[in-house]
Design an enzyme around this catalytic site. Structure first.
Site, mmCIF file in Angstrom:
data_model
loop_
_atom_site.group_PDB
_atom_site.id
_atom_site.type_symbol
_atom_site.label_atom_id
_atom_site.label_comp_id
_atom_site.label_asym_id
_atom_site.label_seq_id
_atom_site.Cartn_x
_atom_site.Cartn_y
_atom_site.Cartn_z
ATOM 1 N N THR A 1 -1.747 5.514 2.227
ATOM 2 C CA THR A 1 -2.972 4.719 2.139
ATOM 3 C C THR A 1 -3.040 3.822 3.367
ATOM 4 O O THR A 1 -2.049 3.200 3.750
ATOM 5 C CB THR A 1 -2.978 3.863 0.866
ATOM 6 N N ARG B 1 -5.577 5.833 -7.586
ATOM 7 C CA ARG B 1 -5.355 7.283 -7.652
ATOM 8 C C ARG B 1 -5.363 7.767 -9.096
ATOM 9 O O ARG B 1 -5.960 8.811 -9.420
ATOM 10 C CB ARG B 1 -4.033 7.619 -6.963
ATOM 11 N N LEU C 1 0.872 -1.169 0.000
ATOM 12 C CA LEU C 1 0.000 0.000 0.000
ATOM 13 C C LEU C 1 0.912 1.223 0.000
ATOM 14 O O LEU C 1 1.988 1.196 0.596
ATOM 15 C CB LEU C 1 -0.893 0.029 1.248
ATOM 16 N N ASP C 2 0.473 2.286 -0.654
ATOM 17 C CA ASP C 2 1.240 3.529 -0.602
ATOM 18 C C ASP C 2 1.389 3.994 0.842
ATOM 19 O O ASP C 2 0.569 3.664 1.704
ATOM 20 C CB ASP C 2 0.532 4.625 -1.400
ATOM 21 N N LYS C 3 2.413 4.777 1.081
ATOM 22 C CA LYS C 3 2.681 5.287 2.429
ATOM 23 C C LYS C 3 1.435 5.885 3.073
ATOM 24 O O LYS C 3 1.120 5.602 4.231
ATOM 25 C CB LYS C 3 3.791 6.335 2.368
#
Length: 338
Positions: A166, A267, A162-164
């Site tokens: 998220t 996104r 997961l993105d930082k």
């Protein structure tokens, strides 16, 4: 056996974990003498020949850190061309990258634990895997502290990211067999991942909307990804299904179902729909909507357990900042989905 770069990092982490004491790695200075065979060669390639027990990646890190001198001058470009008459010195020392695989105790929100895997609710702000700018304090470092056996697994058992900024659910393997099985299941699209997203602006059109658009590096901004025409720019197939859950004057709440797992996929696809995520400044979202990070939460995860073969399904409650943003924007939804 892997090259010394990884042996250094692994030994350091294990010593700290098992012995309880910090290990101080010595710095070694080694002379460099170049020959006619090295004339005109890139510095990093020549160093691989002169210091063969270390990986080229590690030697490039030392160059970047100013650890290599030629003819009395520090050289910081790996592409520097050496000459047969050059002499110098290399300082062999740990780099941030070589120490990335170390245990760091941290609180983990464990949703499910057994001998084979973990399901974790990752908070926003936590980086999943060490990378430039974040060589420590990552989820991987926390997993290494949680279970010493994670040192035996690539990426400590992490099979997806997961993105930082998220938040939400991730599955992590605890054995190599389970890790391989989960990777295959993700590639076969057998792991179901659903997200809640707050999009900027009121939703219009059909309440269900599939987006099938390849994703690649944005040709106009290399820091971003973009929906691209693969006949013109490199990209990989990507599909996300969107379903409207709530609508308001400023924003919309959308359920997102991933069918592929490209970098920044939701996104990018939300921006393509002209509904960039609230708080996602990189893709045109506003931070004035009550949330200071991209409003994206991985709230549901389902898969077949690789060992028991039981179907597993998990959901994660909304983080406080996400719930507050919904209230601020007047987005009301059926909470039974969680």
């Amino acid at each position: 056996m892997k090259k010394t770069e990884l042996i250094i990092s692994g030994d350091l982490a294990l010593d700290e974990l098992e012995g309880g004491a910090q290990v101080e790695l010595e710095v070694e200075q080694r002379p460099l003498i170049f020959t006619a065979a090295h004339h005109g060669m890139r510095l990093d390639r020549a160093l691989v020949d002169l210091v063969p027990e270390f990986s080229r990646s590690y030697l490039q890190q030392l160059i970047d850190l100013g650890g290599v001198c030629l003819n009395g001058q520090v050289v910081v470009k790996a592409s520097h061309k050496v000459r047969a008459a050059d002499t110098g010195m290399i300082e062999l020392r740990p780099t941030p990258q070589s120490q990335a695989f170390k245990a760091e105790g941290m609180a983990l929100d464990l949703v499910y634990v057994d001998a084979h895997l973990l399901v974790i609710n990752k908070p926003a702000g936590l980086v999943v895997h060490p990378a430039p700018g974040n060589w420590a304090g990552t989820l991987m470092n926390g997993l290494l502290a949680y279970d010493a056996k994670a040192f035996d697994l690539p990426r400590a058992g992490i099979v997806h990211r997961l993105d930082k900024d998220t938040s939400g659910l991730m599955v992590v393997a605890r054995t190599r067999g389970v890790m391989d099985a989960l990777v295959r299941a993700i590639a076969a699209r057998e792991v179901k991942r659903q997200y809640l997203a707050i999009g900027q602006g009121p939703w219009s059109g059909a309440t269900r909307c599939p987006v099938d658009a390849a994703i690649g590096r944005d040709p106009a901004n290399r820091l971003r990804m973009a929906a691209v025409d693969v006949s013109i720019h490199p990209g990989k197939p990507a599909r996300t299904d969107f379903e409207l859950l709530a609508n308001a004057a400023q924003a919309c709440l959308v359920q997102c179902t991933l069918h592929t797992g490209r970098t920044h996929q939701i996104r990018v696809h939300m921006a393509k729909l002209m509904h960039p995520l609230a708080g996602d400044a990189l893709y045109g979202g506003s931070t004035a909507l009550g949330i200071q990070r991209q409003a994206l939460h991985a709230y549901r995860l389902a898969f077949e357990h690789p060992v028991s073969h039981q179907m597993m399904s998990f959901s994660a409650v909304l983080p406080a900042d996400f719930s507050e943003a919904l209230a601020t924007m007047g987005l009301k939804y059926n909470q039974d989905i969680l």
